[in-house]
Design a protein around this motif. Structure first.
Motif, PDB file in Angstrom:
ATOM      1  N   ARG A  11       0.834  -1.205   0.000  1.00 30.07           N
ATOM      2  CA  ARG A  11       0.000   0.000   0.000  1.00 30.07           C
ATOM      3  C   ARG A  11       0.874   1.263   0.000  1.00 30.07           C
ATOM      4  N   LYS A  12       1.989   1.206   0.693  1.00 19.84           N
ATOM      5  CA  LYS A  12       2.896   2.355   0.765  1.00 19.84           C
ATOM      6  C   LYS A  12       3.495   2.695  -0.598  1.00 19.84           C
ATOM      7  N   LEU A  13       3.538   1.719  -1.499  1.00 21.69           N
ATOM      8  CA  LEU A  13       4.123   1.929  -2.822  1.00 21.69           C
ATOM      9  C   LEU A  13       3.133   2.524  -3.829  1.00 21.69           C
ATOM     10  N   VAL A  14       1.880   2.571  -3.462  1.00 17.61           N
ATOM     11  CA  VAL A  14       0.842   3.068  -4.367  1.00 17.61           C
ATOM     12  C   VAL A  14       0.914   4.597  -4.437  1.00 17.61           C
ATOM     13  N   ASN A  15       0.692   5.101  -5.643  1.00 19.80           N
ATOM     14  CA  ASN A  15       0.650   6.545  -5.854  1.00 19.80           C
ATOM     15  C   ASN A  15      -0.301   7.173  -4.839  1.00 19.80           C
ATOM     16  N   PRO A  16       0.110   8.280  -4.162  1.00 19.52           N
ATOM     17  CA  PRO A  16      -0.735   8.902  -3.135  1.00 19.52           C
ATOM     18  C   PRO A  16      -2.125   9.313  -3.635  1.00 19.52           C
ATOM     19  N   GLU A  17      -2.229   9.775  -4.870  1.00 15.78           N
ATOM     20  CA  GLU A  17      -3.538  10.156  -5.401  1.00 15.78           C
ATOM     21  C   GLU A  17      -4.444   8.940  -5.560  1.00 15.78           C
ATOM     22  N   VAL A  18      -3.882   7.860  -6.039  1.00 16.07           N
ATOM     23  CA  VAL A  18      -4.654   6.622  -6.196  1.00 16.07           C
ATOM     24  C   VAL A  18      -5.072   6.120  -4.824  1.00 16.07           C
ATOM     25  N   ARG A  19      -4.162   6.148  -3.877  1.00 14.86           N
ATOM     26  CA  ARG A  19      -4.454   5.695  -2.519  1.00 14.86           C
ATOM     27  C   ARG A  19      -5.584   6.532  -1.912  1.00 14.86           C
ATOM     28  N   GLN A  20      -5.533   7.840  -2.125  1.00 14.04           N
ATOM     29  CA  GLN A  20      -6.569   8.731  -1.592  1.00 14.04           C
ATOM     30  C   GLN A  20      -7.929   8.396  -2.210  1.00 14.04           C
ATOM     31  N   SER A  21      -7.946   8.139  -3.501  1.00 17.44           N
ATOM     32  CA  SER A  21      -9.176   7.786  -4.198  1.00 17.44           C
ATOM     33  C   SER A  21      -9.755   6.474  -3.671  1.00 17.44           C
ATOM     34  N   VAL A  22      -8.905   5.479  -3.520  1.00 14.04           N
ATOM     35  CA  VAL A  22      -9.349   4.174  -3.023  1.00 14.04           C
ATOM     36  C   VAL A  22      -9.824   4.293  -1.576  1.00 14.04           C
ATOM     37  N   ASP A  23      -9.104   5.047  -0.767  1.00 11.34           N
ATOM     38  CA  ASP A  23      -9.500   5.245   0.628  1.00 11.34           C
ATOM     39  C   ASP A  23     -10.887   5.893   0.710  1.00 11.34           C
ATOM     40  N   LEU A  24     -11.127   6.896  -0.116  1.00 16.99           N
ATOM     41  CA  LEU A  24     -12.427   7.563  -0.119  1.00 16.99           C
ATOM     42  C   LEU A  24     -13.529   6.598  -0.555  1.00 16.99           C
ATOM     43  N   SER A  25     -13.239   5.792  -1.553  1.00 13.57           N
ATOM     44  CA  SER A  25     -14.217   4.807  -2.020  1.00 13.57           C
ATOM     45  C   SER A  25     -14.572   3.837  -0.888  1.00 13.57           C
ATOM     46  N   PHE A  26     -13.579   3.376  -0.148  1.00 14.05           N
ATOM     47  CA  PHE A  26     -13.843   2.475   0.980  1.00 14.05           C
ATOM     48  C   PHE A  26     -14.628   3.183   2.088  1.00 14.05           C
ATOM     49  N   GLN A  27     -14.366   4.459   2.309  1.00  8.73           N
ATOM     50  CA  GLN A  27     -15.128   5.202   3.309  1.00  8.73           C
ATOM     51  C   GLN A  27     -16.601   5.297   2.908  1.00  8.73           C
ATOM     52  N   ILE A  28     -16.847   5.506   1.623  1.00  4.38           N
ATOM     53  CA  ILE A  28     -18.221   5.561   1.119  1.00  4.38           C
ATOM     54  C   ILE A  28     -18.907   4.213   1.333  1.00  4.38           C
ATOM     55  N   VAL A  29     -18.223   3.152   0.965  1.00  4.34           N
ATOM     56  CA  VAL A  29     -18.782   1.801   1.146  1.00  4.34           C
ATOM     57  C   VAL A  29     -19.031   1.522   2.624  1.00  4.34           C
ATOM     58  N   ASP A  30     -18.092   1.913   3.478  1.00  6.80           N
ATOM     59  CA  ASP A  30     -18.270   1.718   4.920  1.00  6.80           C
ATOM     60  C   ASP A  30     -19.513   2.451   5.423  1.00  6.80           C
TER      61      ASP A  30
END
Length: 95
Positions: A11-30
């Motif tokens: 996860r640390k190797l993932v582009n920060p913008e992509v990580r932010q997008s995925v994190d937001l998507s998981f927050q929405i699902v949560d």
């Protein structure tokens, strides 16, 4: 939820913008899952409320779906609950 150290390293190797997008998507699902749980509803019930196929809602709930604003509004209306809150500064609010 216990996190895998291997996944955390990757996860640390993932582009920060992509990580932010995925994190937001998981927050929405949560948030959607939280509302469904509070109301003793299932994904199937949400699909029925939205007039969607259960498989489509299941894909959304995996956390990798790129939600459109229209989809979020439809979900909020179907559940009669906010999904995403947007910060609005006082300056913008009075414009």
């Amino acid at each position: 939820m216990k996190r895998s150290s291997v996944l955390e390293q990757r996860r640390k190797l993932v582009n920060p913008e992509v990580r932010q997008s995925v994190d937001l998507s998981f927050q929405i699902v949560d948030r959607i899952h939280e509302i469904l749980t509070e109301r003793n509803l299932r994904q199937k019930d949400l699909a029925i409320l939205l007039g969607k196929n259960e498989a489509e809602v299941s894909k959304w709930m995996r956390g990798t779906h790129n939600f459109t604003i229209d989809t979020l509004v439809s979900i909020e209306k179907a559940l009669n609950a906010p999904i995403v809150e947007v910060y609005q500064s006082k300056e913008l609010a009075t414009s």
